[in-house]
Design an enzyme around this catalytic site. Structure first.
Site, PDB file in Angstrom:
ATOM      1  N   CYS A   1      47.438  41.867  -5.524  1.00 40.92           N
ATOM      2  CA  CYS A   1      47.190  43.205  -6.085  1.00 40.92           C
ATOM      3  C   CYS A   1      47.745  44.277  -5.149  1.00 40.92           C
ATOM      4  CB  CYS A   1      45.690  43.415  -6.295  1.00 40.92           C
ATOM      5  SG  CYS A   1      45.364  45.038  -7.026  1.00 40.92           S
TER       6      CYS A   1
ATOM      7  N   ASN B   1      54.636  32.490 -12.231  1.00 40.59           N
ATOM      8  CA  ASN B   1      54.131  33.560 -13.100  1.00 40.59           C
ATOM      9  C   ASN B   1      55.047  34.779 -13.003  1.00 40.59           C
ATOM     10  OD1 ASN B   1      52.051  36.236 -12.446  1.00 40.59           O
ATOM     11  ND2 ASN B   1      52.069  35.376 -14.496  1.00 40.59           N
ATOM     12  N   GLY B   2      55.152  35.464 -14.138  1.00 34.91           N
ATOM     13  CA  GLY B   2      55.876  36.733 -14.159  1.00 34.91           C
ATOM     14  C   GLY B   2      56.917  36.773 -15.254  1.00 34.91           C
TER      15      GLY B   2
ATOM     16  N   LYS C   1      46.555  33.303  -5.480  1.00 33.62           N
ATOM     17  CA  LYS C   1      47.603  33.901  -6.331  1.00 33.62           C
ATOM     18  C   LYS C   1      48.285  34.951  -5.476  1.00 33.62           C
ATOM     19  CE  LYS C   1      48.426  36.094 -10.829  1.00 33.62           C
ATOM     20  NZ  LYS C   1      48.506  37.550 -10.609  1.00 33.62           N
TER      21      LYS C   1
ATOM     22  N   PRO D   1      44.879  36.244 -14.656  1.00 33.59           N
ATOM     23  CA  PRO D   1      43.770  37.189 -14.494  1.00 33.59           C
ATOM     24  C   PRO D   1      44.282  38.596 -14.770  1.00 33.59           C
ATOM     25  CG  PRO D   1      44.566  36.429 -12.342  1.00 33.59           C
ATOM     26  CD  PRO D   1      45.293  35.646 -13.388  1.00 33.59           C
ATOM     27  N   MET D   2      43.580  39.351 -15.611  1.00 26.16           N
ATOM     28  CA  MET D   2      44.012  40.732 -15.905  1.00 26.16           C
ATOM     29  C   MET D   2      42.785  41.627 -16.035  1.00 26.16           C
ATOM     30  SD  MET D   2      47.175  40.267 -18.605  1.00 26.16           S
ATOM     31  CE  MET D   2      46.478  38.958 -19.601  1.00 26.16           C
TER      32      MET D   2
ATOM     33  N   ARG E   1      50.730  39.133 -19.875  1.00 27.11           N
ATOM     34  CA  ARG E   1      50.869  40.128 -20.931  1.00 27.11           C
ATOM     35  C   ARG E   1      51.265  39.531 -22.270  1.00 27.11           C
ATOM     36  NH1 ARG E   1      54.495  43.740 -17.059  1.00 27.11           N
ATOM     37  NH2 ARG E   1      54.952  41.613 -16.394  1.00 27.11           N
TER      38      ARG E   1
ATOM     39  N   HIS F   1      53.124  34.921  -8.372  1.00 22.61           N
ATOM     40  CA  HIS F   1      53.729  35.976  -9.186  1.00 22.61           C
ATOM     41  C   HIS F   1      55.072  36.230  -8.519  1.00 22.61           C
ATOM     42  CE1 HIS F   1      53.425  40.298 -11.032  1.00 22.61           C
ATOM     43  NE2 HIS F   1      54.475  39.634 -11.424  1.00 22.61           N
TER      44      HIS F   1
ATOM     45  N   GLN G   1      38.477  34.727 -10.177  1.00 23.23           N
ATOM     46  CA  GLN G   1      39.363  35.321  -9.180  1.00 23.23           C
ATOM     47  C   GLN G   1      38.605  36.333  -8.340  1.00 23.23           C
ATOM     48  OE1 GLN G   1      42.559  38.299  -9.618  1.00 23.23           O
ATOM     49  NE2 GLN G   1      43.926  36.720  -8.807  1.00 23.23           N
TER      50      GLN G   1
HETATM   51  C1  LIG Z   1      46.419  44.926 -17.323  1.00 27.19           C
HETATM   52  C2  LIG Z   1      46.713  43.975 -16.202  1.00 27.19           C
HETATM   53  C3  LIG Z   1      45.744  43.686 -15.276  1.00 27.19           C
HETATM   54  C4  LIG Z   1      45.996  42.774 -14.239  1.00 27.19           C
HETATM   55  N1  LIG Z   1      44.993  42.431 -13.386  1.00 27.19           N
HETATM   56  C5  LIG Z   1      45.201  41.436 -12.480  1.00 27.19           C
HETATM   57  C6  LIG Z   1      44.129  40.880 -11.735  1.00 27.19           C
HETATM   58  O1  LIG Z   1      42.968  41.234 -11.928  1.00 27.19           O
HETATM   59  N2  LIG Z   1      44.408  39.916 -10.820  1.00 27.19           N
HETATM   60  C7  LIG Z   1      45.679  39.448 -10.628  1.00 27.19           C
HETATM   61  O2  LIG Z   1      45.908  38.554  -9.796  1.00 27.19           O
HETATM   62  N3  LIG Z   1      46.717  39.935 -11.340  1.00 27.19           N
HETATM   63  C8  LIG Z   1      46.499  40.885 -12.270  1.00 27.19           C
HETATM   64  N4  LIG Z   1      47.522  41.296 -13.070  1.00 27.19           N
HETATM   65  C9  LIG Z   1      48.831  40.654 -12.916  1.00 27.19           C
HETATM   66  C10 LIG Z   1      48.914  39.433 -13.816  1.00 27.19           C
HETATM   67  O3  LIG Z   1      47.974  38.451 -13.436  1.00 27.19           O
HETATM   68  C11 LIG Z   1      50.328  38.809 -13.755  1.00 27.19           C
HETATM   69  O4  LIG Z   1      50.564  38.363 -12.443  1.00 27.19           O
HETATM   70  C12 LIG Z   1      51.417  39.795 -14.152  1.00 27.19           C
HETATM   71  O5  LIG Z   1      51.050  40.533 -15.297  1.00 27.19           O
HETATM   72  C13 LIG Z   1      52.730  39.087 -14.390  1.00 27.19           C
HETATM   73  O6  LIG Z   1      52.609  38.138 -15.420  1.00 27.19           O
HETATM   74  P1  LIG Z   1      53.086  38.467 -16.946  1.00 27.19           P
HETATM   75  O7  LIG Z   1      54.471  39.007 -16.838  1.00 27.19           O
HETATM   76  O8  LIG Z   1      53.014  37.146 -17.647  1.00 27.19           O
HETATM   77  O9  LIG Z   1      52.140  39.476 -17.487  1.00 27.19           O
HETATM   78  C14 LIG Z   1      47.279  42.192 -14.096  1.00 27.19           C
HETATM   79  C15 LIG Z   1      48.255  42.502 -15.043  1.00 27.19           C
HETATM   80  C16 LIG Z   1      47.988  43.366 -16.097  1.00 27.19           C
HETATM   81  C17 LIG Z   1      49.054  43.636 -17.125  1.00 27.19           C
END
Ligand SMILES: Cc1cc2nc3c(=O)[nH]c(=O)nc-3n(C[C@H](O)[C@H](O)[C@H](O)COP(=O)(O)O)c2cc1C
Length: 342
Positions: A93, A203-204, A132, A10-11, A226, A164, A63
């Site tokens: 968050c 995740n991460g 999450k 979720p982003m 990302r 995460h 979410q």
């Molecule tokens: C622009 C952006 C917005 C995000 N928004 C959320 C969100 O709405 N809910 C959430 O649980 N995590 C959010 N995250 C975190 C991601 O879900 C994820 O846990 C985090 O980016 C690590 O994973 P990655 O390294 O594969 O990006 C966000 C991350 C980014 C970059």
């Protein structure tokens, strides 16, 4: 039975329905998540605008964020009625807004409240309620503390944990919180060993399918965020290698499908840029990929997309990677989902 082997994180401002539709063209199997949606927005806002999605987006999770069991239960019920396959609670968050609202990562300080929330949500819906979460807070996390949190949530009925795999540092910006606290995927692997009956998704910082596959040897699922936004074709081989589906999408086919989608959406009043902005990285790392990005970014229109498509087709034609479209053009080139093996 949920298939959580591979999912897109979720982003906020990224995983809206347009980007999700794009990702679905790349992989049929990957699980998708909405942006974090605060319960009050669901209860009081424009539900159709917030929650509507296309059937192609399944499997799809909503979410939610919030801190009040009743409101979250009601928001979950509404989400289920909209057709979501899973309701996920945000416990990760770290933003100031989340802290002020008492939701997200700071809820990890109050596991009794988390249990109340999860029980209420679980009673409100039939679809799975998942979480999450982060490893802990303020860099003071311990594996024991994490395992206790998992136990408490499992007691409240949760069977799926997306982790995460880093702490949340509440004084840092949200962005820094995705980089600074060290990653500890080994803790998630260990959770799977200690709670084999529960489902764990790690995740991460996972950048490639290859990396994802190596985690899959130790946990039930992997979530990428990302890396997928920066290049949706990081999932190019996901269907074949993870889900055993004999298909491999091509960037150009996805681009044509998105053109048709953009036209359909335009009829409903969606501005082209709402779709195009998610297509900027579609040819990332490919010949003319930068020019593609520039044309779309500057033009922000269907005409700009057509110019960019012509350019890429010339390039592909020159490379001899695949044949050019037939004389009927895009009608022929919009076969729904991307074709196999190109
Ligand atoms: C622009 C952006 C917005 C995000 N928004 C959320 C969100 O709405 N809910 C959430 O649980 N995590 C959010 N995250 C975190 C991601 O879900 C994820 O846990 C985090 O980016 C690590 O994973 P990655 O390294 O594969 O990006 C966000 C991350 C980014 C970059």
């Amino acid at each position: 039975m949920l298939d959580l082997r591979l999912s897109v994180a979720p982003m906020v401002d990224r995983t809206d329905r347009h980007f999700r539709f794009l990702v679905r063209q790349v992989s049929l199997g990957v699980r998708l998540y909405t942006e974090m949606t605060v319960d009050q927005a669901v209860l009081r806002g424009n539900r159709e605008r917030l929650l509507a999605f296309r059937p192609e987006e399944h499997p799809l999770a909503l979410q939610l964020a919030g801190s009040d069991p009743k409101s979250l239960a009601e928001a979950a019920r509404i989400g289920e009625a909209f057709g979501y396959d899973e309701i996920n609670l945000n416990l990760g968050c770290p933003s100031e807004k989340a802290q002020e609202g008492g939701y997200g990562a700071c809820l990890l300080l109050d596991l009794v409240r988390v249990q109340e929330i999860l029980k209420a949500m679980g009673e409100a819906v039939r679809v799975p309620v998942t979480v999450k979460l982060r490893l802990g807070l303020e860099g003071r996390e311990t594996y024991r503390g994490l395992a206790q949190a998992v136990e408490a949530m499992a007691e409240a009925g949760v069977k799926v944990f997306v982790v995460h795999a880093r702490s949340a540092l509440l004084a840092l910006s949200t962005k820094a919180n995705r980089e600074v606290p060290p990653l500890r995927h080994d803790w998630v692997h260990r959770l799977k060993g200690d709670f084999p009956q529960l489902t764990f998704v790690t995740n991460g910082g996972i950048r490639s399918l290859e990396e994802a596959l190596s985690h899959l040897e130790k946990v039930d699922g992997v979530m990428l965020g990302r890396a997928v936004y920066e290049d949706p074709f990081v999932l190019e081989e996901a269907d074949r290698r993870v889900f055993g589906l004999p298909r491999r999408p091509s960037r150009l086919d996805v681009a044509w499908r998105m053109r048709a989608y953009l036209e359909e959406e335009a009829l409903k009043g969606t501005p082209p840029w709402a779709v195009l902005r998610h297509m900027l990285n579609l040819f990332r790392g490919r010949p003319k990929g930068r020019l593609w990005r520039r044309l779309l970014g500057e033009g922000r229109s269907l005409q700009a997309l057509d110019r960019a498509l012509r350019l890429i087709e010339e390039e592909v034609g020159e490379e001899g990677e695949k044949e050019k479209p037939g004389p009927k053009g895009q009608a022929e080139r919009a076969p729904g989902l991307a074709r196999e093996g190109v």
